[in-house]
Design an enzyme around this catalytic site. Structure first.
Site, PDB file in Angstrom:
ATOM      1  N   CYS A  54      -3.356 -13.250  50.276  1.00 36.79           N
ATOM      2  CA  CYS A  54      -2.522 -12.794  51.371  1.00 36.79           C
ATOM      3  C   CYS A  54      -1.298 -12.417  50.810  1.00 36.79           C
ATOM      4  CB  CYS A  54      -2.523 -13.937  52.595  1.00 36.79           C
ATOM      5  SG  CYS A  54      -1.813 -15.340  52.093  1.00 36.79           S
TER       6      CYS A  54
ATOM      7  N   HIS B 148      -0.028 -19.322  55.048  1.00 33.53           N
ATOM      8  CA  HIS B 148      -0.467 -17.988  54.995  1.00 33.53           C
ATOM      9  C   HIS B 148       0.253 -16.740  55.292  1.00 33.53           C
ATOM     10  CE1 HIS B 148      -3.752 -15.252  55.741  1.00 33.53           C
ATOM     11  NE2 HIS B 148      -3.322 -14.756  56.908  1.00 33.53           N
TER      12      HIS B 148
END
Length: 438
Positions: free
Chosen positions: A87, A380
């Site tokens: 990510c 994240h």
């Protein structure tokens, strides 16, 4: 779109004239001509690069045809598959592919690879990636080749561990910069410390450091290239320099709310004079003695795209932690107060802002924000990108959803990307306004 052909007799005439000139140049054996020529993909013929003439510029001015962009326009919005803790890469790719000038460079096929092994060229892969993301294909793209090349050229990022998005950005720009040096634009630079490749043209700014001797007040100045500005946050180990008590004026469109730190506050701290102390005496070039001094950083040259990095991840001998302090940032930013040319208006590190700044060259618009959710151990990355004016989207790997301006401005913020509102053409010194209609 109907994908039909459109015939324009004026453009057809221009094409015939240029084709005739191309044939003449092709027949010539001049080395100067051959240096100007470039190969067209998929064709065996050689054609010169198109240098617009004054009549052509006038013709284009009378026929300003543009593809109409509506709120439902989705070309360029394409998710990226997470290949295992990637990510950090996906959010930076979304920011780069929505950088207007970089997008125009790659989509106009400006890169000419001169690497011995083109399959290892990161610029070639970025060119392919731009074509994929702007192809109109709605299915998520799998950036496996990009990841593979990153592992080859930036080995410290290899593996499936979670990496830092900021570290990936700097590594990617460095590799792109090195692989772009084969381009004609990269060769054109006279300064060995600064090439003229597309990466330097867009992202490189000049950071000026002034060291002032406290005895003779002599000033030693150095200017270093920079791709981003890393900003300290309140709550970190380094002491934070807050705004003056009672200040309520609006700066860069940021209404100062007590207790809320702004991007302008962080920039003020970054550009304030810093006393180096008796333990860091330097030899003054003017009085030739070791003296205490002060150091001040300012921007000597602003980049087209300004990237601000909030130092949210703190690594010290005592602890490793994430700083979650909310930082307010504006949609539009004026960098004039932080320029070296504005230093005379500073008094003791206090920001002296003009009531109305008329210098549009230093004004920026926000177009991308990278955020990090979670902790140092488990987190994240996502990003917000501006697709075109006032149209924002959240990119969460393969999922792209519409977002409001409030969603963007309320986010925590890790990396902020701002684009200059006014660009200056170096050869003609003609200012052209970035309409942001993309």
């Amino acid at each position: 779109m109907c994908k039909d052909y459109v015939y324009d007799k004026d453009i057809e005439q221009i094409a015939k004239e240029e084709q005739g000139e191309a044939l003449k140049l092709q027949a010539s054996t001049s080395t100067e001509v051959s240096h100007q020529q470039c190969s067209m993909p998929g064709l065996s013929e050689k054609y010169p690069t198109w240098e617009t003439t004054k009549p052509e510029l006038e013709l284009l001015g009378h026929n300003p045809r543009r593809r109409r962009i509506t709120s439902s326009f989705t070309i360029g919005l394409r998710g990226l598959i997470n290949l295992g803790n990637t990510c950090f890469m996906n959010c930076i790719v979304q920011a780069l592919t929505h950088t207007p000038i970089l997008r125009d460079f790659f989509l106009s096929d400006r890169h000419r690879c001169e690497m011995p092994s083109p399959e290892l060229c990161l610029v070639c892969e970025m060119s392919s990636l731009f074509r994929e993301l702007y192809s109109g294909n709605p299915s998520p793209h799998v950036p496996y080749k990009l990841l593979h090349l990153v592992w080859i050229h930036a080995r410290h990022l290899a593996g499936y561990r979670q990496q830092d998005a900021h570290e990936f950005l700097i590594a990617a720009l460095d590799v792109l910069h090195r692989h772009c040096k084969g381009d004609d634009a990269g060769k054109a630079a006279n300064n060995p410390n600064h090439c003229n490749c597309i990466i330097d043209q867009i992202f490189t700014g000049g950071l000026q450091s002034d060291v002032t001797c406290q005895a003779c007040h002599g000033v030693s100045t150095t200017i270093d290239p920079c791709w981003d500005i890393s900003l300290d946050l309140p709550g970190s180990c380094t002491s934070f320099w807050p705004m003056s008590p009672g200040r309520e004026s609006s700066v860069n469109g940021e209404s100062h709310i007590p207790g809320i730190t702004t991007l302008t506050d962080c920039l003020r701290r970054f550009t304030r004079p810093e006393h180096l102390g008796s333990s860091a005496k330097i030899k003054c070039g003017s009085c030739q003695s070791y003296q205490e001094s002060t150091k001040q950083l300012t921007m000597n040259k602003l980049p087209v795209v300004a990237c601000f990095h909030f130092k949210r991840f703190e690594h010290s001998a005592k602890q490793r932690r994430k700083i979650t302090t909310y930082i307010s940032f504006p949609l539009e930013l004026d960098m004039t107060p932080f320029m070296a040319s504005s230093k005379e208006s500073r008094m003791n590190g206090q920001l002296q802002l003009p009531t109305s700044s008329g210098n549009d060259e230093n004004k920026y618009s926000l177009f991308a924000v990278v955020n990090h959710q979670g902790t140092l151990e488990s987190g994240h990355y996502t990003s917000f990108i501006r697709h075109h004016k006032d149209q924002w989207f959240k990119c969460d790997d393969a999922v792209i959803t519409k977002a409001s301006i409030k969603d963007v401005l309320d986010s925590e913020g890790y990396l902020l990307f701002y684009h200059k509102q006014v660009l200056e053409h170096e050869s003609e010194k003609v200012k052209e306004v970035n309409t942001q209609a993309y």
